[in-house]
Design a protein around this motif. Structure first.
Motif, PDB file in Angstrom:
ATOM      1  N   LEU A  74       0.815  -1.205   0.000  1.00 45.65           N
ATOM      2  CA  LEU A  74       0.000   0.000   0.000  1.00 45.65           C
ATOM      3  C   LEU A  74       0.859   1.271   0.000  1.00 45.65           C
ATOM      4  O   LEU A  74       0.361   2.359  -0.303  1.00 45.65           O
ATOM      5  CB  LEU A  74      -0.936   0.007   1.210  1.00 45.65           C
ATOM      6  N   ASN A  75       2.146   1.132   0.348  1.00 43.81           N
ATOM      7  CA  ASN A  75       3.031   2.291   0.329  1.00 43.81           C
ATOM      8  C   ASN A  75       3.194   2.887  -1.062  1.00 43.81           C
ATOM      9  O   ASN A  75       3.656   4.026  -1.203  1.00 43.81           O
ATOM     10  CB  ASN A  75       4.414   1.914   0.872  1.00 43.81           C
ATOM     11  N   VAL A  76       2.853   2.120  -2.104  1.00 41.94           N
ATOM     12  CA  VAL A  76       2.991   2.637  -3.465  1.00 41.94           C
ATOM     13  C   VAL A  76       1.933   3.689  -3.767  1.00 41.94           C
ATOM     14  O   VAL A  76       2.084   4.490  -4.699  1.00 41.94           O
ATOM     15  CB  VAL A  76       2.915   1.482  -4.486  1.00 41.94           C
ATOM     16  N   ILE A  77       0.848   3.723  -2.993  1.00 44.28           N
ATOM     17  CA  ILE A  77      -0.231   4.673  -3.254  1.00 44.28           C
ATOM     18  C   ILE A  77       0.251   6.111  -3.086  1.00 44.28           C
ATOM     19  O   ILE A  77      -0.050   6.982  -3.917  1.00 44.28           O
ATOM     20  CB  ILE A  77      -1.429   4.395  -2.322  1.00 44.28           C
ATOM     21  N   ASN A  78       1.003   6.379  -2.044  1.00 46.12           N
ATOM     22  CA  ASN A  78       1.440   7.753  -1.782  1.00 46.12           C
ATOM     23  C   ASN A  78       2.304   8.325  -2.903  1.00 46.12           C
ATOM     24  O   ASN A  78       1.984   9.393  -3.449  1.00 46.12           O
ATOM     25  CB  ASN A  78       2.163   7.820  -0.440  1.00 46.12           C
ATOM     26  N   PRO A  79       3.411   7.690  -3.305  1.00 47.40           N
ATOM     27  CA  PRO A  79       4.210   8.283  -4.389  1.00 47.40           C
ATOM     28  C   PRO A  79       3.463   8.351  -5.714  1.00 47.40           C
ATOM     29  O   PRO A  79       3.654   9.299  -6.479  1.00 47.40           O
ATOM     30  CB  PRO A  79       5.430   7.352  -4.484  1.00 47.40           C
ATOM     31  N   ALA A  80       2.595   7.367  -5.976  1.00 46.14           N
ATOM     32  CA  ALA A  80       1.819   7.409  -7.217  1.00 46.14           C
ATOM     33  C   ALA A  80       0.880   8.610  -7.219  1.00 46.14           C
ATOM     34  O   ALA A  80       0.746   9.316  -8.236  1.00 46.14           O
ATOM     35  CB  ALA A  80       1.039   6.110  -7.384  1.00 46.14           C
ATOM     36  N   GLU A  81       0.237   8.844  -6.087  1.00 50.29           N
ATOM     37  CA  GLU A  81      -0.683   9.986  -6.012  1.00 50.29           C
ATOM     38  C   GLU A  81       0.082  11.307  -6.012  1.00 50.29           C
ATOM     39  O   GLU A  81      -0.421  12.308  -6.553  1.00 50.29           O
ATOM     40  CB  GLU A  81      -1.549   9.872  -4.763  1.00 50.29           C
ATOM     41  N   ILE A  82       1.275  11.335  -5.435  1.00 48.39           N
ATOM     42  CA  ILE A  82       2.087  12.553  -5.481  1.00 48.39           C
ATOM     43  C   ILE A  82       2.394  12.929  -6.921  1.00 48.39           C
ATOM     44  O   ILE A  82       2.249  14.092  -7.340  1.00 48.39           O
ATOM     45  CB  ILE A  82       3.397  12.354  -4.688  1.00 48.39           C
ATOM     46  N   LEU A  83       2.808  11.947  -7.720  1.00 46.41           N
ATOM     47  CA  LEU A  83       3.125  12.222  -9.121  1.00 46.41           C
ATOM     48  C   LEU A  83       1.898  12.688  -9.892  1.00 46.41           C
ATOM     49  O   LEU A  83       2.005  13.491 -10.823  1.00 46.41           O
ATOM     50  CB  LEU A  83       3.709  10.963  -9.772  1.00 46.41           C
ATOM     51  N   LEU A  84       0.741  12.198  -9.508  1.00 51.01           N
ATOM     52  CA  LEU A  84      -0.499  12.588 -10.178  1.00 51.01           C
ATOM     53  C   LEU A  84      -1.006  13.938  -9.686  1.00 51.01           C
ATOM     54  O   LEU A  84      -1.436  14.787 -10.488  1.00 51.01           O
ATOM     55  CB  LEU A  84      -1.565  11.511  -9.955  1.00 51.01           C
ATOM     56  N   PHE A  85      -0.950  14.168  -8.381  1.00 50.30           N
ATOM     57  CA  PHE A  85      -1.609  15.331  -7.797  1.00 50.30           C
ATOM     58  C   PHE A  85      -0.819  16.632  -7.944  1.00 50.30           C
ATOM     59  O   PHE A  85      -1.426  17.707  -8.049  1.00 50.30           O
ATOM     60  CB  PHE A  85      -1.893  15.081  -6.314  1.00 50.30           C
ATOM     61  N   ILE A  86       0.520  16.578  -7.912  1.00 45.01           N
ATOM     62  CA  ILE A  86       1.294  17.821  -7.969  1.00 45.01           C
ATOM     63  C   ILE A  86       0.997  18.616  -9.248  1.00 45.01           C
ATOM     64  O   ILE A  86       0.675  19.809  -9.174  1.00 45.01           O
ATOM     65  CB  ILE A  86       2.800  17.548  -7.798  1.00 45.01           C
ATOM     66  N   PRO A  87       1.068  18.007 -10.443  1.00 45.70           N
ATOM     67  CA  PRO A  87       0.679  18.794 -11.628  1.00 45.70           C
ATOM     68  C   PRO A  87      -0.800  19.163 -11.634  1.00 45.70           C
ATOM     69  O   PRO A  87      -1.176  20.227 -12.139  1.00 45.70           O
ATOM     70  CB  PRO A  87       1.035  17.870 -12.799  1.00 45.70           C
ATOM     71  N   LEU A  88      -1.647  18.299 -11.055  1.00 45.89           N
ATOM     72  CA  LEU A  88      -3.073  18.603 -10.980  1.00 45.89           C
ATOM     73  C   LEU A  88      -3.314  19.857 -10.135  1.00 45.89           C
ATOM     74  O   LEU A  88      -4.110  20.733 -10.505  1.00 45.89           O
ATOM     75  CB  LEU A  88      -3.827  17.412 -10.395  1.00 45.89           C
ATOM     76  N   PHE A  89      -2.622  19.951  -9.010  1.00 47.06           N
ATOM     77  CA  PHE A  89      -2.766  21.120  -8.158  1.00 47.06           C
ATOM     78  C   PHE A  89      -2.202  22.362  -8.833  1.00 47.06           C
ATOM     79  O   PHE A  89      -2.819  23.443  -8.779  1.00 47.06           O
ATOM     80  CB  PHE A  89      -2.072  20.879  -6.808  1.00 47.06           C
ATOM     81  N   ASP A  90      -1.029  22.229  -9.451  1.00 49.72           N
ATOM     82  CA  ASP A  90      -0.401  23.394 -10.074  1.00 49.72           C
ATOM     83  C   ASP A  90      -1.205  23.934 -11.249  1.00 49.72           C
ATOM     84  O   ASP A  90      -1.324  25.149 -11.416  1.00 49.72           O
ATOM     85  CB  ASP A  90       1.012  23.034 -10.547  1.00 49.72           C
ATOM     86  N   GLN A  91      -1.759  23.043 -12.048  1.00 47.16           N
ATOM     87  CA  GLN A  91      -2.414  23.463 -13.279  1.00 47.16           C
ATOM     88  C   GLN A  91      -3.912  23.704 -13.140  1.00 47.16           C
ATOM     89  O   GLN A  91      -4.486  24.485 -13.906  1.00 47.16           O
ATOM     90  CB  GLN A  91      -2.171  22.404 -14.376  1.00 47.16           C
ATOM     91  N   ILE A  92      -4.557  23.050 -12.193  1.00 45.87           N
ATOM     92  CA  ILE A  92      -6.016  23.115 -12.120  1.00 45.87           C
ATOM     93  C   ILE A  92      -6.520  23.625 -10.769  1.00 45.87           C
ATOM     94  O   ILE A  92      -7.247  24.615 -10.695  1.00 45.87           O
ATOM     95  CB  ILE A  92      -6.632  21.725 -12.421  1.00 45.87           C
ATOM     96  N   ILE A  93      -6.133  22.943  -9.682  1.00 39.44           N
ATOM     97  CA  ILE A  93      -6.746  23.235  -8.386  1.00 39.44           C
ATOM     98  C   ILE A  93      -6.345  24.607  -7.856  1.00 39.44           C
ATOM     99  O   ILE A  93      -7.208  25.399  -7.443  1.00 39.44           O
ATOM    100  CB  ILE A  93      -6.404  22.122  -7.376  1.00 39.44           C
ATOM    101  N   TYR A  94      -5.035  24.932  -7.857  1.00 39.33           N
ATOM    102  CA  TYR A  94      -4.620  26.239  -7.361  1.00 39.33           C
ATOM    103  C   TYR A  94      -5.209  27.389  -8.189  1.00 39.33           C
ATOM    104  O   TYR A  94      -5.698  28.375  -7.617  1.00 39.33           O
ATOM    105  CB  TYR A  94      -3.095  26.331  -7.310  1.00 39.33           C
ATOM    106  N   PRO A  95      -5.179  27.317  -9.542  1.00 37.21           N
ATOM    107  CA  PRO A  95      -5.850  28.387 -10.311  1.00 37.21           C
ATOM    108  C   PRO A  95      -7.343  28.480 -10.015  1.00 37.21           C
ATOM    109  O   PRO A  95      -7.898  29.585  -9.960  1.00 37.21           O
ATOM    110  CB  PRO A  95      -5.587  27.971 -11.771  1.00 37.21           C
ATOM    111  N   TRP A  96      -7.992  27.323  -9.821  1.00 37.84           N
ATOM    112  CA  TRP A  96      -9.424  27.325  -9.492  1.00 37.84           C
ATOM    113  C   TRP A  96      -9.660  28.005  -8.149  1.00 37.84           C
ATOM    114  O   TRP A  96     -10.585  28.811  -8.001  1.00 37.84           O
ATOM    115  CB  TRP A  96      -9.934  25.890  -9.462  1.00 37.84           C
TER     116      TRP A  96
END
Length: 291
Positions: A74-96
């Motif tokens: 289950l430890n693989v979930i955190n780094p996988a989500e980090i790689l997915l979420f960081i660009p998501l936050f930078d490009q979508i969530i923070y501007p929103w």
């Protein structure tokens, strides 16, 4: 001969001026780092909670229905989500958030992260209570995903933002030192967790322990809010040296953040949290320091 004496005097005055300037710059650098300390000292509590995903939450997973999985996987979930979420936050969530006038300053983001860390442990406490009241290995392992995901989002708000904040606020020639001090907060948090798990938490039900961790994080958030409310970036008296926030290169910041993220993901995959919890089978805990 007179001309030579004047030249020596000029060199001596110039050397003294340079020494005075360097002394003043060193004093300002030290004062700037000390100015950051009240903020940095409120990070260990976050790390005490965060690193339990590689220890306490794995033990929790061992008592759930794994369906062929290993708890450590289950430890693989955190780094996988980090790689997915960081660009998501930078490009979508923070501007929103910015378009809706939601505060996304570094201090505000770190507050959001601390609240989410507390929320993840409150959910973990509820899940632990359900596991204890249900037949062994009957609760599906997927029920751990919400707490893992919320803690990952908390990491983005706190750790990624905190690294950038510490680097930007550091004196230009002490940025490596301030980053080292920032990362040292993780070790302090792990030691704090080790002390609690080897003493007070040993006698408590695990669901209660996780609830206490959530409450401690909320108290830490209150302290962080009080300290940050009166905190402003350090104003240097000398004009010869700029802070990293004024002259730091964004590309260099991103490179340091990426390097730290890679190291953090390696720790997550390796399960190295600084302390390890052994389950005695009766919902109590004992702790061993990893040396």
């Amino acid at each position: 001969e007179k001309s030579g004496d004047q030249h020596d005097d000029h060199l001596q005055r110039q050397s003294q001026q340079e020494q005075d300037t360097n002394d003043k710059r060193t004093y300002e650098d030290a004062a700037q780092i000390l100015h950051l300390f009240p903020i940095l000292l409120l990070f260990p509590m976050f790390w005490m909670l965060y690193d339990q995903q590689s220890s306490v939450w794995i033990l929790q997973a061992k008592r759930m229905a794994l369906h062929g999985l290993e708890p450590e996987e289950l430890n693989v979930i955190n780094p996988a989500e980090i790689l997915l979420f960081i660009p998501l936050f930078d490009q979508i969530i923070y501007p929103w958030m910015q378009r809706r006038n939601i505060d996304i300053s570094p201090i505000a983001r770190m507050k959001y992260g601390m609240f989410l860390a507390s929320l993840s442990f409150a959910i973990s406490s509820v899940l632990e209570r359900i596991i204890q009241t249900q037949p062994p290995s009957s609760v599906h392992i997927a029920w751990q995903i919400p707490q893992l995901t919320i803690l990952t989002v908390a990491e983005i708000f706190v750790n990624v933002t905190g690294l950038e904040f510490a680097y930007a606020q550091a004196p230009e020639n002490m940025q490596a030192l301030i980053l080292a001090l920032y990362l040292c907060m993780q070790s302090i948090g792990d030691v704090f967790g080790a002390v609690l798990y080897s003493s007070v938490f040993t006698y408590l039900n695990m669901a209660v322990v996780l609830g206490i961790c959530a409450a401690l994080m909320l108290l830490n958030l209150v302290g962080f809010s009080i300290v940050s409310a009166g905190w402003t970036p350090y104003q240097r008296n000398d004009t010869s040296a700029n802070s990293g926030g004024d002259s730091g290169d964004n590309a260099e910041i991103e490179m340091k953040l990426a390097s730290s993220a890679v190291l953090q993901m390696g720790d997550n995959l390796g399960g190295n949290s600084g302390y390890h919890i052994d389950d005695g089978g009766d919902n109590t805990t004992t702790e061993h320091i990893i040396t």
